[in-house]
Design a protein around this motif. Sequence first.
Motif, PDB file in Angstrom:
ATOM      1  N   ASN A   1      82.344  -4.920  27.349  1.00  0.00           N
ATOM      2  CA  ASN A   1      82.559  -3.470  27.282  1.00  0.00           C
ATOM      3  C   ASN A   1      83.224  -3.008  28.568  1.00  0.00           C
ATOM      4  O   ASN A   1      83.425  -3.789  29.501  1.00  0.00           O
ATOM      5  N   ASN A   2      83.546  -1.763  28.624  1.00  0.00           N
ATOM      6  CA  ASN A   2      84.277  -1.215  29.772  1.00  0.00           C
ATOM      7  C   ASN A   2      83.476  -1.295  31.064  1.00  0.00           C
ATOM      8  O   ASN A   2      84.018  -1.556  32.135  1.00  0.00           O
ATOM      9  N   ASP A   3      82.165  -1.076  30.970  1.00  0.00           N
ATOM     10  CA  ASP A   3      81.330  -1.147  32.166  1.00  0.00           C
ATOM     11  C   ASP A   3      81.325  -2.551  32.753  1.00  0.00           C
ATOM     12  O   ASP A   3      81.390  -2.729  33.969  1.00  0.00           O
TER      13      ASP A   3
ATOM     14  N   ILE B   1      94.565   3.722  25.332  1.00  0.00           N
ATOM     15  CA  ILE B   1      95.848   4.062  25.936  1.00  0.00           C
ATOM     16  C   ILE B   1      96.965   3.361  25.160  1.00  0.00           C
ATOM     17  O   ILE B   1      96.848   2.173  24.836  1.00  0.00           O
ATOM     18  N   GLY B   2      98.018   4.100  24.861  1.00  0.00           N
ATOM     19  CA  GLY B   2      99.151   3.522  24.149  1.00  0.00           C
ATOM     20  C   GLY B   2     100.471   3.896  24.814  1.00  0.00           C
ATOM     21  O   GLY B   2     100.500   4.694  25.761  1.00  0.00           O
ATOM     22  N   THR B   3     101.588   3.328  24.324  1.00  0.00           N
ATOM     23  CA  THR B   3     102.914   3.663  24.851  1.00  0.00           C
ATOM     24  C   THR B   3     103.849   4.019  23.697  1.00  0.00           C
ATOM     25  O   THR B   3     103.664   3.569  22.561  1.00  0.00           O
TER      26      THR B   3
ATOM     27  N   LEU C   1      96.463  -0.529  24.762  1.00  0.00           N
ATOM     28  CA  LEU C   1      96.599  -1.326  25.983  1.00  0.00           C
ATOM     29  C   LEU C   1      95.276  -1.438  26.727  1.00  0.00           C
ATOM     30  O   LEU C   1      95.013  -2.431  27.404  1.00  0.00           O
ATOM     31  N   ALA C   2      94.458  -0.404  26.644  1.00  0.00           N
ATOM     32  CA  ALA C   2      93.143  -0.395  27.282  1.00  0.00           C
ATOM     33  C   ALA C   2      92.250   0.559  26.496  1.00  0.00           C
ATOM     34  O   ALA C   2      92.738   1.509  25.893  1.00  0.00           O
ATOM     35  N   CYS C   3      90.955   0.290  26.486  1.00  0.00           N
ATOM     36  CA  CYS C   3      90.003   1.086  25.704  1.00  0.00           C
ATOM     37  C   CYS C   3      89.003   1.791  26.619  1.00  0.00           C
ATOM     38  O   CYS C   3      88.599   1.239  27.650  1.00  0.00           O
ATOM     39  N   PHE C   4      88.582   2.998  26.213  1.00  0.00           N
ATOM     40  CA  PHE C   4      87.669   3.798  27.021  1.00  0.00           C
ATOM     41  C   PHE C   4      86.676   4.511  26.110  1.00  0.00           C
ATOM     42  O   PHE C   4      86.856   4.601  24.903  1.00  0.00           O
ATOM     43  N   TYR C   5      85.614   5.062  26.747  1.00  0.00           N
ATOM     44  CA  TYR C   5      84.568   5.738  25.992  1.00  0.00           C
ATOM     45  C   TYR C   5      84.942   7.156  25.594  1.00  0.00           C
ATOM     46  O   TYR C   5      84.536   7.644  24.552  1.00  0.00           O
ATOM     47  N   ASN C   6      85.710   7.837  26.451  1.00  0.00           N
ATOM     48  CA  ASN C   6      86.023   9.231  26.167  1.00  0.00           C
ATOM     49  C   ASN C   6      87.375   9.613  26.758  1.00  0.00           C
ATOM     50  O   ASN C   6      88.003   8.825  27.475  1.00  0.00           O
ATOM     51  N   GLN C   7      87.814  10.836  26.461  1.00  0.00           N
ATOM     52  CA  GLN C   7      89.111  11.303  26.940  1.00  0.00           C
ATOM     53  C   GLN C   7      89.139  11.434  28.466  1.00  0.00           C
ATOM     54  O   GLN C   7      90.180  11.190  29.091  1.00  0.00           O
TER      55      GLN C   7
END
Length: 460
Positions: free
Chosen positions: A432-434, A283-285, A307-313
């Motif tokens: 990681n995110n989990d 996620i960006g701004t 700002l935050a990282c994720f596995y997929n869209q």
Amino acid sequence: MYAIVETENTGLRGEDNKITEICILIHDGQKVVREFSSLVNPEISIKYKVTRRNGIKDDMLLGAPKFYEIAKEVVALTTECIFISHHLNFNFNGVKNELASLGGVYKRKKISTLRLSRKLIPGQQSYSLGAVCNQLGINVGQVQGAKEKAEATVGLLEKLWVMDTDGVFNFMLGPKSGQAGLPPLWPKSVVTSLPNVTGVYYFKNSQGKIIYVGKAKDIKQRVLSHVYSKAHKEMRLCFETAHIDYTHTGSELVALLLESDEIKKHLPKFNRAQKRTGYRYGIGTRVDKNGITHLFYDRLGKLKAPLACFYNQGECRAFLGELCETYGLCPRYCSLQHISGACFHFHIKKCHGICRELETVESYNERVEKALMPIADDKNTYLIKAEGRNTNEKSVIVVENGVYKGFGFISKRKRIKTFKEYDKYIKPMSDNNDVQKILKRYLRTGNGEPILIDFPEVPI
């Protein structure tokens, strides 16, 4: 004793779906020792397509007994017998519902030859009664009526019994029946010695490979619950398991963190969730020419400082959607609705109107900043202290600059003077995110365990 039961019905819905024919063959494990077969007057018409399939017509049933006239014999014949049928739910529920309409309750131990066939002769294109019988060389001719089906089911059952060298039949009865034990390959001594404690357990196949990792508050009860389940996946898991290991963690939080790490490390065959290992999106701004702050998502390679990282869209969109709902942000400026003019949320009064120039840029940007504030708080350094594996120790989870470092166990008597000193007591783990989801959920709820968060600026 075994009661092989097959029925035909009217083919109608609900209470109008009545039995029109029933056949019960009582088998002693060697041969059929008793037979009961009868047409049944359902007192309503039969569906046309059912008549075409089994040949039973309304006028054939006018002189047949009604179900209440044969109910006593049906119950008596099947008492203390295992109810066996190819399409088990169809036939068992048919009898059960007929008896329920008369005020009776019908309970029997039961097993499906269809499910048994899937286990003992896997890989078939069809598991219909006729197809399986033909595959095994059972001459059944045209399988139409209840009696023909029951006789074919008997032939199939006897063949399957011969093929069942691993005790699959007894296992499928279910442990609660009192007639079945553990799955064929399960080490009974290991299962007996499993503790009733919180931790992580591992199912391994005959080659010693981990095929499932699970977390439990009570390891022994959770492991046995896999046996009780009738789900196809659970049965496959149980039949491939040859050994069971476990790790006692004391704290449920530590169990959750260890489970997540082990799943990502071993990628077990029967675990679906948490197998992902690397972030791909973030996620960006950005600020447009009007000064409005936009939130957007993209691949990590295209973001300088996500700002935050994720596995997929999908996870990115879900996260941004939650921000919109919680803080009243505009989906149009969060990359969720690619339109001009008013967003959908404005029409349902969830957007304050920045997309219609009804809200000031300053007011909207303030809410964006407020929405991003919890993300900035994720960069804190802290400890979580929870239950240990016994009364003399505690578990410690370390998070430094928002990054999960790992967990460990420390004696309650141990005095630690600096934050960095905890490093030598923890087992390093991947962030990681989990894991972040697990930690955030725990910090919100506590899960009934005591929480103590220590910051390095505060003396320990």
